[in-house]
Design a protein around this motif. Structure first.
Motif, PDB file in Angstrom:
ATOM      1  N   GLU A  54       0.826  -1.212   0.000  1.00 49.18           N
ATOM      2  CA  GLU A  54       0.000   0.000   0.000  1.00 49.18           C
ATOM      3  C   GLU A  54       0.868   1.273   0.000  1.00 49.18           C
ATOM      4  OE1 GLU A  54      -2.532   0.704   3.390  1.00 49.18           O
ATOM      5  OE2 GLU A  54      -4.062   1.709   2.198  1.00 49.18           O
ATOM      6  N   ASN A  55       1.096   1.870   1.137  1.00 49.39           N
ATOM      7  CA  ASN A  55       1.757   3.194   1.172  1.00 49.39           C
ATOM      8  C   ASN A  55       3.279   3.071   1.115  1.00 49.39           C
ATOM      9  OD1 ASN A  55      -0.709   4.768   1.439  1.00 49.39           O
ATOM     10  ND2 ASN A  55      -0.870   3.825   3.456  1.00 49.39           N
ATOM     11  N   PHE A  56       3.762   2.498   0.018  1.00 41.61           N
ATOM     12  CA  PHE A  56       5.202   2.257  -0.151  1.00 41.61           C
ATOM     13  C   PHE A  56       5.993   3.548  -0.263  1.00 41.61           C
ATOM     14  CE2 PHE A  56       3.325   2.509  -4.343  1.00 41.61           C
ATOM     15  CZ  PHE A  56       4.193   3.348  -5.016  1.00 41.61           C
ATOM     16  N   ASN A  57       5.328   4.611  -0.691  1.00 40.75           N
ATOM     17  CA  ASN A  57       6.047   5.868  -0.940  1.00 40.75           C
ATOM     18  C   ASN A  57       6.745   6.381   0.315  1.00 40.75           C
ATOM     19  OD1 ASN A  57       3.249   6.162  -0.118  1.00 40.75           O
ATOM     20  ND2 ASN A  57       3.522   8.363  -0.295  1.00 40.75           N
ATOM     21  N   GLY A  58       6.176   6.105   1.490  1.00 40.37           N
ATOM     22  CA  GLY A  58       6.712   6.652   2.739  1.00 40.37           C
ATOM     23  C   GLY A  58       8.100   6.166   3.091  1.00 40.37           C
ATOM     24  N   TYR A  59       8.553   5.084   2.459  1.00 41.08           N
ATOM     25  CA  TYR A  59       9.874   4.542   2.818  1.00 41.08           C
ATOM     26  C   TYR A  59      11.009   5.230   2.074  1.00 41.08           C
ATOM     27  CZ  TYR A  59       7.017   0.999   4.955  1.00 41.08           C
ATOM     28  OH  TYR A  59       6.093   0.376   5.740  1.00 41.08           O
ATOM     29  N   PHE A  60      10.652   6.045   1.078  1.00 43.08           N
ATOM     30  CA  PHE A  60      11.689   6.652   0.250  1.00 43.08           C
ATOM     31  C   PHE A  60      11.893   8.118   0.619  1.00 43.08           C
ATOM     32  CE2 PHE A  60       9.884   3.075  -1.961  1.00 43.08           C
ATOM     33  CZ  PHE A  60      11.030   2.376  -2.309  1.00 43.08           C
ATOM     34  N   GLY A  61      13.136   8.558   0.477  1.00 38.67           N
ATOM     35  CA  GLY A  61      13.473   9.943   0.754  1.00 38.67           C
ATOM     36  C   GLY A  61      14.694  10.304  -0.057  1.00 38.67           C
ATOM     37  N   THR A  62      15.233  11.470   0.199  1.00 40.54           N
ATOM     38  CA  THR A  62      16.431  11.854  -0.533  1.00 40.54           C
ATOM     39  C   THR A  62      17.339  12.710   0.335  1.00 40.54           C
ATOM     40  OG1 THR A  62      17.285  12.885  -2.541  1.00 40.54           O
ATOM     41  CG2 THR A  62      15.346  13.913  -1.562  1.00 40.54           C
ATOM     42  N   THR A  63      18.632  12.545   0.087  1.00 39.45           N
ATOM     43  CA  THR A  63      19.623  13.334   0.824  1.00 39.45           C
ATOM     44  C   THR A  63      20.063  14.562   0.030  1.00 39.45           C
ATOM     45  OG1 THR A  63      21.329  11.911  -0.129  1.00 39.45           O
ATOM     46  CG2 THR A  63      20.561  11.365   2.097  1.00 39.45           C
ATOM     47  N   GLN A  64      19.649  14.638  -1.234  1.00 38.85           N
ATOM     48  CA  GLN A  64      20.007  15.805  -2.041  1.00 38.85           C
ATOM     49  C   GLN A  64      18.966  16.047  -3.119  1.00 38.85           C
ATOM     50  OE1 GLN A  64      23.673  14.880  -4.286  1.00 38.85           O
ATOM     51  NE2 GLN A  64      23.476  12.846  -3.374  1.00 38.85           N
ATOM     52  N   SER A  81       8.255  11.685  -1.962  1.00 34.98           N
ATOM     53  CA  SER A  81       8.700  13.057  -1.720  1.00 34.98           C
ATOM     54  C   SER A  81      10.103  13.296  -2.277  1.00 34.98           C
ATOM     55  CB  SER A  81       8.706  13.360  -0.219  1.00 34.98           C
ATOM     56  OG  SER A  81       9.224  14.662  -0.015  1.00 34.98           O
ATOM     57  N   THR A  82      10.264  14.430  -2.950  1.00 31.93           N
ATOM     58  CA  THR A  82      11.597  14.826  -3.419  1.00 31.93           C
ATOM     59  C   THR A  82      12.176  15.922  -2.529  1.00 31.93           C
ATOM     60  OG1 THR A  82      10.562  16.360  -4.984  1.00 31.93           O
ATOM     61  CG2 THR A  82      11.162  14.181  -5.824  1.00 31.93           C
ATOM     62  N   ASP A  83      11.500  16.221  -1.437  1.00 29.41           N
ATOM     63  CA  ASP A  83      12.048  17.198  -0.483  1.00 29.41           C
ATOM     64  C   ASP A  83      13.179  16.536   0.306  1.00 29.41           C
ATOM     65  OD1 ASP A  83      10.096  18.876  -1.356  1.00 29.41           O
ATOM     66  OD2 ASP A  83       8.782  18.581   0.395  1.00 29.41           O
ATOM     67  N   ILE A  84      14.239  17.264   0.475  1.00 37.54           N
ATOM     68  CA  ILE A  84      15.409  16.684   1.141  1.00 37.54           C
ATOM     69  C   ILE A  84      15.067  16.303   2.583  1.00 37.54           C
ATOM     70  CG2 ILE A  84      17.766  17.191   1.941  1.00 37.54           C
ATOM     71  CD1 ILE A  84      18.067  18.873  -0.640  1.00 37.54           C
ATOM     72  N   ASP A  85      15.385  15.056   2.915  1.00 38.64           N
ATOM     73  CA  ASP A  85      15.207  14.505   4.257  1.00 38.64           C
ATOM     74  C   ASP A  85      13.752  14.478   4.736  1.00 38.64           C
ATOM     75  OD1 ASP A  85      17.819  13.747   4.572  1.00 38.64           O
ATOM     76  OD2 ASP A  85      18.420  15.651   5.469  1.00 38.64           O
ATOM     77  N   ALA A  86      12.806  14.291   3.790  1.00 37.74           N
ATOM     78  CA  ALA A  86      11.398  14.214   4.177  1.00 37.74           C
ATOM     79  C   ALA A  86      10.898  12.772   4.268  1.00 37.74           C
ATOM     80  CB  ALA A  86      10.547  15.002   3.180  1.00 37.74           C
ATOM     81  N   GLY A  87      11.747  11.779   4.028  1.00 35.09           N
ATOM     82  CA  GLY A  87      11.316  10.372   4.091  1.00 35.09           C
ATOM     83  C   GLY A  87      10.719  10.058   5.452  1.00 35.09           C
ATOM     84  N   ARG A  88       9.584   9.402   5.455  1.00 36.60           N
ATOM     85  CA  ARG A  88       8.813   9.250   6.681  1.00 36.60           C
ATOM     86  C   ARG A  88       9.551   8.478   7.777  1.00 36.60           C
ATOM     87  NH1 ARG A  88       2.740   6.732   7.155  1.00 36.60           N
ATOM     88  NH2 ARG A  88       2.531   7.111   9.373  1.00 36.60           N
ATOM     89  N   TYR A  89      10.285   7.440   7.387  1.00 38.24           N
ATOM     90  CA  TYR A  89      10.905   6.582   8.403  1.00 38.24           C
ATOM     91  C   TYR A  89      12.421   6.730   8.450  1.00 38.24           C
ATOM     92  CZ  TYR A  89       6.255   4.600   8.237  1.00 38.24           C
ATOM     93  OH  TYR A  89       4.894   4.438   8.260  1.00 38.24           O
ATOM     94  N   ASN A  90      12.928   7.708   7.693  1.00 34.16           N
ATOM     95  CA  ASN A  90      14.366   8.007   7.693  1.00 34.16           C
ATOM     96  C   ASN A  90      15.220   6.833   7.210  1.00 34.16           C
ATOM     97  OD1 ASN A  90      16.362   9.881   7.958  1.00 34.16           O
ATOM     98  ND2 ASN A  90      16.709   9.538  10.148  1.00 34.16           N
ATOM     99  N   TYR A  91      14.653   5.937   6.409  1.00 33.02           N
ATOM    100  CA  TYR A  91      15.451   4.862   5.830  1.00 33.02           C
ATOM    101  C   TYR A  91      16.574   5.451   4.962  1.00 33.02           C
ATOM    102  CZ  TYR A  91      12.161   0.911   6.610  1.00 33.02           C
ATOM    103  OH  TYR A  91      11.371  -0.083   7.121  1.00 33.02           O
ATOM    104  N   HIS A  92      16.219   6.498   4.201  1.00 33.23           N
ATOM    105  CA  HIS A  92      17.150   7.010   3.188  1.00 33.23           C
ATOM    106  C   HIS A  92      18.438   7.547   3.814  1.00 33.23           C
ATOM    107  CE1 HIS A  92      15.127  10.615   4.587  1.00 33.23           C
ATOM    108  NE2 HIS A  92      16.163  11.299   4.153  1.00 33.23           N
TER     109      HIS A  92
END
Ligand code: FEO
Ligand code: CA
Ligand code: CA
Length: 641
Positions: A254-264, A282-293
């Motif tokens: 389902e909400n797979f998007n929340g696991y992804f983030g970006t450092t730049q 999200s392409t906002d820097i460091d907005a990944g929900r669970y901070n996996y990135h």
């Protein structure tokens, strides 16, 4: 339209072109019925071929006679607001398993204050129990259960505000999610997990999987770790469940998007960026929900832009072979999959109904190319077929619109990866968050919980109606008839020709949840089968038992105040499809969602999921809250489904 085009039309279509039906009038009629709170069910029996497809169970008496003889074996439970589970008189419940309980003999012990350490976190029952199915053969019963998402504050009690702050923290969260396969057995003291069973298995965010179907091998699925685009690690945000006629488990990402983030800053091509926007990556820097990135580069889209394209699928798991590699079926589309409900067409094609749970997203159906033959080869049945999306018309009919290259302007692999865009291209109906779909085994019909949608009919500044992320407006319509829909409804459809493979159907609303105590007689009071005694909001989980009773689970506002006064905690209710009667059966602890339901092989035990309790359930003060599966049995040991 040219004369040549007109000549291709059927008689009905011709009529429609020359004398278009007023959708406003049809819609008004539907809404009027809801407002007047006369039962939709009277209309149901009369419309279309409805009576013919009601199924043998409901033809024994008239609807009136059925109403006089309730099919429920229990007295309605009152709403509850406390921190535990309640069931009706004559029934009992017990805890089967909770987050952190061992699935293997070498699992670490659960500490009431600190939970489970990272070492061994893949050896225990996972967090946030959700969809589940029971499989049995030769006296062995396997319960296969999703662990949907983490509760970092609870799972990482030593962390600051539940923020994963190391690779170790991230690994622990990854291990607590995915799928649990466990043997269960009933003894003198009730049900328990067989901790040393050879069948037990944990599938998590790093478990190897294969990708098949139209998108397998496509460039959008290739990553540095897998240049073939056919392998993948992990299954994500496993929400609802499904099963196949050949005895495999389907887990729904389902909400797979929340696991992804970006450092730049992310500089992808436009198609990829558009996909991120539509699916909420999200392409906002460091907005990944669970901070996996921050600690696992696989989840940093600036380094691995295609990794999100490898999540959002239906995944098939063989519960009987702990070594079997799970398969991600791209043929069934990529979206925020709630669950997967199967049916068979008269000739044996496999139909899978699926909802995309986001405000204004769509309902889908997939039909296999191959025919299911019991005992035959089923290995590619879910790999090749046709995906459809639902259009609900205001005249209470609907169409499954095929997502073909001709209709969408997209290649088959693109339809599989960017399914939402394909559905938008054919004018699918935006829905009030499709949650679980259930197929009635006793009649040719199916149901979908449309849980709520606070944006339905809402306007942006400037007066334009709000849209989904693809720009499709969420105007009020007959199947989603309430502006600012805070209560939810359940839609039912009956495929034409008694064939789940048919491309047209009739539909009605089985129930609109509401609160007649607060809202009197307006649209927010709900349909006639809602009364002061059975109030609920936000239907979500749903299963239909072998007798054809609908079990409805809720994930809504449990404040018990204002619009939600009298509803109490989240709950599970039973509904009669023929009479529309709905009765509360079980209530969960405050703060929880009730989700996931299946039955033992002998149908004398129900397994019910209690997700994210807001209290130290089930162990009491001094312990962390723990999602749990509870068993429910009748004290006289009679059937419960
Ligand atoms: Fe995971 Fe839409 O519920
Ligand atoms: Ca759900
Ligand atoms: Ca929900």
């Amino acid at each position: 339209m040219s004369k040549a085009d007109l000549s291709d039309l059927s008689a009905d279509e011709w009529d429609e072109v020359r004398f278009p039906r007023s959708k406003v009038q049809e819609f008004d009629r539907v809404v009027e019925r809801a407002i007047s709170r006369r039962s939709f069910l009277g209309g149901t029996l009369a419309f279309g071929s409805g009576a013919a497809v009601m199924g043998t169970a409901f033809l024994k008496g008239s609807p009136v006679a059925a109403q006089q003889t309730s099919r429920f074996a229990f007295e309605q439970l009152a709403p509850q607001t406390d921190g535990t589970v309640h069931v009706p008189n004559g029934y009992s419940w017990d805890v089967l398993v909770r987050w952190g309980d061992p699935l293997f003999p070498d699992a670490p012990a659960f500490d009431p204050e600190t939970g489970i350490p990272t070492e061994g976190s893949d050896r225990v029952f996972g967090e946030n129990t959700d969809g589940m199915e029971l499989f049995h053969q030769g006296g062995t019963e396997l319960l296969v259960v999703n662990s949907e998402y983490p509760n970092p504050k609870i799972n990482l009690p030593a962390s600051q505000d539940g923020e994963a702050s190391s690779a170790d923290d991230v690994l622990r969260l990854q291990n607590f999610q995915g799928v649990n396969v466990m043997e269960v057995v009933e003894g003198a003291d009730g049900w328990s997990v067989v901790v040393d069973s050879a069948y037990n298995r944990r599938i998590h965010h790093n478990t190897p999987m294969v990708i098949d179907g139209p998108a397998a091998g496509h460039d959008l699925l290739k990553t540095a770790a897998d240049e073939t685009g056919t392998q993948s690690l992990g299954t994500f945000n496993n929400c609802g469940s499904g099963r196949t006629p050949w005895g495999t488990y389907l887990t729904c990402e389902e909400n797979f998007n929340g696991y992804f983030g970006t450092t730049q800053e992310v500089l992808g091509d436009e198609a990829v960026m558009q996909g991120y926007r539509r699916y909420g990556v999200s392409t906002d820097i460091d907005a990944g929900r669970y901070n996996y990135h921050g600690f696992d580069a696989r989840f940093d889209i600036s380094q691995n832009p295609n990794e999100p394209h490898r999540a959002g699928y239906i995944v098939e798991i063989d519960p009987w072979d702990p070594e079997a590699t799970p398969v991600k079926h791209t043929a069934l589309g990529r979206f925020k999959h709630e669950n997967a409900a199967y049916a068979l067409t008269p000739e044996g094609r496999v139909v899978v109904y699926m909802g995309d749970d986001e405000r204004g997203e769509f309902m889908y159906k997939w039909v296999s190319t191959g025919i299911y033959v019991a005992g035959g080869d089923t290995s590619t049945l879910l790999s090749d077929g046709q995906l459809f999306v639902a259009r609900f018309d205001d005249d209470m009919t609907g169409q499954w619109v095929a997502l073909t290259p001709e209709a969408t302007g997209m290649e088959p692999a693109e339809i599989s990866i960017f399914t939402r865009m394909a559905a938008s291209a054919v004018g699918a109906t935006t829905m009030d968050r499709p949650e679980w779909i259930a197929v009635n085994p006793t009649a040719v019909e199916a149901y979908c919980c449309l849980t709520n949608n606070r944006n339905r009919g809402a306007k942006e500044d400037g007066g334009v109606v709000k849209t989904n992320a693809g720009g499709d407006p969420m105007e009020v319509n007959a199947v989603n008839p309430r502006e600012i829909n805070n209560y939810g409804q359940i839609v039912r459809w009956r495929p034409h020709e008694d064939d789940h493979g048919a491309e047209s159907f009739d539909w009605d609303l089985y129930v609109m949840a509401g609160n007649p105590e607060v809202h009197g007689d307006d649209l927010y009071a709900g349909t006639a089968n809602i009364n002061a005694g059975n109030l609920f909001n936000s239907p979500d989980g749903m299963q239909i038992d072998t007798a054809g009773l609908i079990w409805i689970q809720t994930d809504g506002d449990d404040s018990n105040e204002g619009d939600f006064a009298g509803m109490g905690n989240n709950q599970m209710l039973a509904g009669d499809p023929a009479t529309g009667e709905i009765r509360r059966f079980l209530t969960g602890p405050n703060g929880c969602e009730v989700t996931g339901l299946t039955w033992s092989a002998d149908r004398r035990t129900m397994f019910v999921g209690i997700q994210h309790p807001g209290q130290p359930f089930p162990d009491g003060e001094g312990s962390l809250p723990r999602s749990a599966i509870v068993t429910v049995t009748r004290d006289d040991n009679a059937l419960v489904g």
